[in-house]
Design a protein around this motif. Structure first.
Motif, PDB file in Angstrom:
ATOM      1  N   GLN A  31       0.781  -1.225   0.000  1.00  0.00           N
ATOM      2  CA  GLN A  31       0.000   0.000   0.000  1.00  0.00           C
ATOM      3  C   GLN A  31       0.818   1.283   0.000  1.00  0.00           C
ATOM      4  N   ARG A  50       1.461   4.763  -2.796  1.00  0.00           N
ATOM      5  CA  ARG A  50       2.052   4.364  -4.070  1.00  0.00           C
ATOM      6  C   ARG A  50       1.723   5.352  -5.184  1.00  0.00           C
ATOM      7  N   GLU A  51       0.540   5.930  -5.164  1.00  0.00           N
ATOM      8  CA  GLU A  51       0.173   6.910  -6.186  1.00  0.00           C
ATOM      9  C   GLU A  51       1.019   8.175  -6.059  1.00  0.00           C
ATOM     10  N   ARG A  54       4.482   7.385  -7.358  1.00  0.00           N
ATOM     11  CA  ARG A  54       4.457   7.347  -8.820  1.00  0.00           C
ATOM     12  C   ARG A  54       4.502   8.762  -9.388  1.00  0.00           C
ATOM     13  N   ASP A  55       3.714   9.655  -8.821  1.00  0.00           N
ATOM     14  CA  ASP A  55       3.705  11.040  -9.289  1.00  0.00           C
ATOM     15  C   ASP A  55       5.053  11.701  -9.061  1.00  0.00           C
ATOM     16  N   ARG A  58       7.787  10.379 -11.524  1.00  0.00           N
ATOM     17  CA  ARG A  58       7.457  10.826 -12.891  1.00  0.00           C
ATOM     18  C   ARG A  58       8.180  12.140 -13.211  1.00  0.00           C
TER      19      ARG A  58
END
Length: 63
Positions: A31, A50-51, A54-55, A58
């Motif tokens: 998570q 995790r989101e 990821r952002d 990036r």
């Protein structure tokens, strides 16, 4: 956000130098992603979803 990070599989980036200075370690969990200072692992890690991780990656330039 801080987290208890015991029992996680920590790793350094392949871009980290062999000198061991200015590095962070990362542990990916189901998570969240945990990040800590590799020079002082006794200090608390911080945790990001995790989101959010990821952002973040990036926008990190590749070497």
């Amino acid at each position: 956000m801080s987290s208890g990070a015991a029992g996680l599989a920590w790793f350094k980036s392949s871009y980290s130098g062999s000198d061991g200075d200015s590095c962070v370690e990362v542990a990916v969990a189901e998570q969240a992603v945990h990040v800590r200072d590799s020079k002082d692992v006794s200090r608390p890690a911080f945790t990001v979803g995790r989101e959010g991780w990821r952002d973040f990656v990036r926008f990190v330039p590749e070497r």
